[in-house]
Write a protein that holds these residues in place. Structure first.
Motif, PDB file in Angstrom:
ATOM      1  N   HIS A   1      83.082 118.770  28.036  1.00 28.29           N
ATOM      2  CA  HIS A   1      83.579 118.011  29.177  1.00 28.29           C
ATOM      3  C   HIS A   1      85.009 117.565  28.912  1.00 28.29           C
ATOM      4  CE1 HIS A   1      79.201 117.646  29.599  1.00 28.29           C
ATOM      5  NE2 HIS A   1      79.452 117.607  30.888  1.00 28.29           N
ATOM      6  N   SER A   2      85.738 117.302  29.983  1.00 31.70           N
ATOM      7  CA  SER A   2      87.108 116.833  29.827  1.00 31.70           C
ATOM      8  C   SER A   2      87.115 115.311  29.667  1.00 31.70           C
ATOM      9  CB  SER A   2      87.939 117.217  31.052  1.00 31.70           C
ATOM     10  OG  SER A   2      87.465 116.551  32.197  1.00 31.70           O
ATOM     11  N   ARG A   3      88.241 114.799  29.208  1.00 33.98           N
ATOM     12  CA  ARG A   3      88.392 113.346  29.105  1.00 33.98           C
ATOM     13  C   ARG A   3      88.314 112.712  30.485  1.00 33.98           C
ATOM     14  NH1 ARG A   3      91.168 110.962  24.508  1.00 33.98           N
ATOM     15  NH2 ARG A   3      92.076 109.523  25.990  1.00 33.98           N
ATOM     16  N   GLN A   4      88.860 113.414  31.482  1.00 32.24           N
ATOM     17  CA  GLN A   4      88.827 112.918  32.849  1.00 32.24           C
ATOM     18  C   GLN A   4      87.377 112.762  33.331  1.00 32.24           C
ATOM     19  OE1 GLN A   4      90.731 115.468  35.675  1.00 32.24           O
ATOM     20  NE2 GLN A   4      90.451 114.052  37.365  1.00 32.24           N
ATOM     21  N   ALA A   5      86.531 113.726  33.013  1.00 33.95           N
ATOM     22  CA  ALA A   5      85.123 113.656  33.396  1.00 33.95           C
ATOM     23  C   ALA A   5      84.426 112.486  32.709  1.00 33.95           C
ATOM     24  CB  ALA A   5      84.422 114.963  33.059  1.00 33.95           C
ATOM     25  N   TYR A   6      84.788 112.239  31.451  1.00 33.93           N
ATOM     26  CA  TYR A   6      84.203 111.114  30.721  1.00 33.93           C
ATOM     27  C   TYR A   6      84.543 109.788  31.396  1.00 33.93           C
ATOM     28  CZ  TYR A   6      83.871 107.397  27.296  1.00 33.93           C
ATOM     29  OH  TYR A   6      83.603 106.211  26.693  1.00 33.93           O
ATOM     30  N   TYR A   7      85.825 109.590  31.690  1.00 32.46           N
ATOM     31  CA  TYR A   7      86.239 108.331  32.298  1.00 32.46           C
ATOM     32  C   TYR A   7      85.718 108.190  33.722  1.00 32.46           C
ATOM     33  CZ  TYR A   7      89.132 107.199  28.325  1.00 32.46           C
ATOM     34  OH  TYR A   7      89.547 106.878  27.073  1.00 32.46           O
TER      35      TYR A   7
ATOM     36  N   ARG B   1      82.860 109.367  34.868  1.00 32.56           N
ATOM     37  CA  ARG B   1      81.444 109.023  34.718  1.00 32.56           C
ATOM     38  C   ARG B   1      81.283 107.566  34.294  1.00 32.56           C
ATOM     39  NH1 ARG B   1      76.384 110.997  35.983  1.00 32.56           N
ATOM     40  NH2 ARG B   1      74.940 110.250  34.433  1.00 32.56           N
ATOM     41  N   ARG B   2      82.125 107.113  33.397  1.00 36.86           N
ATOM     42  CA  ARG B   2      82.053 105.725  32.932  1.00 36.86           C
ATOM     43  C   ARG B   2      82.362 104.755  34.062  1.00 36.86           C
ATOM     44  NH1 ARG B   2      85.895 103.553  28.306  1.00 36.86           N
ATOM     45  NH2 ARG B   2      86.595 101.968  29.727  1.00 36.86           N
ATOM     46  N   PHE B   3      83.366 105.082  34.888  1.00 43.72           N
ATOM     47  CA  PHE B   3      83.737 104.235  36.013  1.00 43.72           C
ATOM     48  C   PHE B   3      82.598 104.178  37.023  1.00 43.72           C
ATOM     49  CE2 PHE B   3      85.736 103.812  40.257  1.00 43.72           C
ATOM     50  CZ  PHE B   3      86.270 102.545  40.088  1.00 43.72           C
ATOM     51  N   GLN B   4      81.964 105.315  37.300  1.00 46.89           N
ATOM     52  CA  GLN B   4      80.853 105.340  38.245  1.00 46.89           C
ATOM     53  C   GLN B   4      79.675 104.530  37.728  1.00 46.89           C
ATOM     54  OE1 GLN B   4      80.168 109.518  38.757  1.00 46.89           O
ATOM     55  NE2 GLN B   4      81.662 109.693  40.411  1.00 46.89           N
ATOM     56  N   ALA B   5      79.422 104.612  36.447  1.00 46.24           N
ATOM     57  CA  ALA B   5      78.305 103.872  35.860  1.00 46.24           C
ATOM     58  C   ALA B   5      78.537 102.367  35.931  1.00 46.24           C
ATOM     59  CB  ALA B   5      78.099 104.302  34.414  1.00 46.24           C
ATOM     60  N   GLU B   6      79.783 101.932  35.859  1.00 49.75           N
ATOM     61  CA  GLU B   6      80.090 100.510  35.943  1.00 49.75           C
ATOM     62  C   GLU B   6      79.979  99.997  37.373  1.00 49.75           C
ATOM     63  OE1 GLU B   6      83.959 100.175  34.244  1.00 49.75           O
ATOM     64  OE2 GLU B   6      83.250 100.410  32.198  1.00 49.75           O
ATOM     65  N   ARG B   7      80.291 100.845  38.349  1.00 51.32           N
ATOM     66  CA  ARG B   7      80.278 100.422  39.746  1.00 51.32           C
ATOM     67  C   ARG B   7      78.916 100.518  40.408  1.00 51.32           C
ATOM     68  NH1 ARG B   7      84.792 102.035  43.671  1.00 51.32           N
ATOM     69  NH2 ARG B   7      83.382 100.745  44.815  1.00 51.32           N
ATOM     70  N   LYS B   8      78.011 101.334  39.882  1.00 48.66           N
ATOM     71  CA  LYS B   8      76.727 101.574  40.530  1.00 48.66           C
ATOM     72  C   LYS B   8      75.909 100.295  40.729  1.00 48.66           C
ATOM     73  CE  LYS B   8      72.611 104.406  40.379  1.00 48.66           C
ATOM     74  NZ  LYS B   8      71.880 105.451  39.698  1.00 48.66           N
ATOM     75  N   PRO B   9      75.741  99.431  39.733  1.00 46.85           N
ATOM     76  CA  PRO B   9      74.963  98.206  39.966  1.00 46.85           C
ATOM     77  C   PRO B   9      75.584  97.297  41.021  1.00 46.85           C
ATOM     78  CG  PRO B   9      75.295  98.558  37.624  1.00 46.85           C
ATOM     79  CD  PRO B   9      76.139  99.550  38.335  1.00 46.85           C
ATOM     80  N   ILE B  10      76.898  97.268  41.098  1.00 49.03           N
ATOM     81  CA  ILE B  10      77.570  96.433  42.100  1.00 49.03           C
ATOM     82  C   ILE B  10      77.297  96.979  43.489  1.00 49.03           C
ATOM     83  CG2 ILE B  10      79.817  95.639  42.938  1.00 49.03           C
ATOM     84  CD1 ILE B  10      80.730  95.790  39.960  1.00 49.03           C
ATOM     85  N   LYS B  11      77.397  98.282  43.643  1.00 51.17           N
ATOM     86  CA  LYS B  11      77.155  98.914  44.938  1.00 51.17           C
ATOM     87  C   LYS B  11      75.709  98.694  45.367  1.00 51.17           C
ATOM     88  CE  LYS B  11      77.057 103.523  45.360  1.00 51.17           C
ATOM     89  NZ  LYS B  11      77.508 104.913  45.518  1.00 51.17           N
ATOM     90  N   GLU B  12      74.778  98.847  44.455  1.00 52.49           N
ATOM     91  CA  GLU B  12      73.373  98.640  44.780  1.00 52.49           C
ATOM     92  C   GLU B  12      73.110  97.208  45.216  1.00 52.49           C
ATOM     93  OE1 GLU B  12      70.963  99.899  41.524  1.00 52.49           O
ATOM     94  OE2 GLU B  12      71.274 102.017  41.956  1.00 52.49           O
ATOM     95  N   GLU B  13      73.727  96.261  44.552  1.00 48.65           N
ATOM     96  CA  GLU B  13      73.519  94.849  44.897  1.00 48.65           C
ATOM     97  C   GLU B  13      74.028  94.540  46.299  1.00 48.65           C
ATOM     98  OE1 GLU B  13      72.170  91.098  44.761  1.00 48.65           O
ATOM     99  OE2 GLU B  13      71.764  92.664  43.292  1.00 48.65           O
ATOM    100  N   VAL B  14      75.173  95.083  46.661  1.00 48.76           N
ATOM    101  CA  VAL B  14      75.731  94.865  48.007  1.00 48.76           C
ATOM    102  C   VAL B  14      74.791  95.438  49.058  1.00 48.76           C
ATOM    103  CG1 VAL B  14      77.621  95.543  49.535  1.00 48.76           C
ATOM    104  CG2 VAL B  14      78.120  94.756  47.228  1.00 48.76           C
ATOM    105  N   ILE B  15      74.267  96.610  48.811  1.00 41.91           N
ATOM    106  CA  ILE B  15      73.367  97.248  49.776  1.00 41.91           C
ATOM    107  C   ILE B  15      72.059  96.477  49.877  1.00 41.91           C
ATOM    108  CG2 ILE B  15      71.997  99.328  50.191  1.00 41.91           C
ATOM    109  CD1 ILE B  15      74.404 100.879  49.021  1.00 41.91           C
ATOM    110  N   VAL B  16      71.523  96.040  48.765  1.00 43.23           N
ATOM    111  CA  VAL B  16      70.272  95.283  48.781  1.00 43.23           C
ATOM    112  C   VAL B  16      70.448  93.982  49.567  1.00 43.23           C
ATOM    113  CG1 VAL B  16      68.679  93.982  47.322  1.00 43.23           C
ATOM    114  CG2 VAL B  16      69.318  96.308  46.706  1.00 43.23           C
ATOM    115  N   GLN B  17      71.560  93.302  49.388  1.00 43.77           N
ATOM    116  CA  GLN B  17      71.802  92.070  50.146  1.00 43.77           C
ATOM    117  C   GLN B  17      71.853  92.340  51.645  1.00 43.77           C
ATOM    118  OE1 GLN B  17      71.671  89.020  48.948  1.00 43.77           O
ATOM    119  NE2 GLN B  17      71.237  89.959  46.968  1.00 43.77           N
ATOM    120  N   GLN B  18      72.471  93.448  52.033  1.00 49.24           N
ATOM    121  CA  GLN B  18      72.542  93.817  53.446  1.00 49.24           C
ATOM    122  C   GLN B  18      71.145  94.136  53.989  1.00 49.24           C
ATOM    123  OE1 GLN B  18      75.298  93.453  55.067  1.00 49.24           O
ATOM    124  NE2 GLN B  18      74.612  94.245  57.004  1.00 49.24           N
TER     125      GLN B  18
END
Length: 90
Positions: free
Chosen positions: A20-26, A28-45
């Protein structure tokens, strides 16, 4: 533990070994950090909709929150939406 904190192994070498490239690593890491936040916003709605209509099903909940999802520039299909609800509410 993050890759950067590992002992003596560079991120470039690990990316090369994994194919994998370094770009793919970062990305994936960014998506993993944002996923719980996105889920929480949707659950509240969804909880707001459920207060008004507690017996509303998953498909109708998705359709009623679709505008909210688009408004907040989230890309989420029906199945991922339902998976988000199953993981957090039920």
């Amino acid at each position: 533990m993050r890759v950067e904190q590992s002992s003596g192994v560079s991120l470039s070498l690990l990316c090369l070994l994994s194919g994998h490239s370094r770009q793919a690593y970062y990305k994936r890491r960014f998506q993993a950090e944002r996923k719980p936040i996105k889920e929480e916003v949707i659950v509240q709605q969804v909880l707001k909709h459920r207060q008004l209509q507690p017996r509303m099903g998953g498909r109708k909940l998705y359709l009623s929150t679709k505008g909210f999802i688009r408004q907040h520039d989230m890309k989420l299909g029906r199945d991922a939406f339902l998976g988000c609800l199953v993981n957090t509410i039920y």
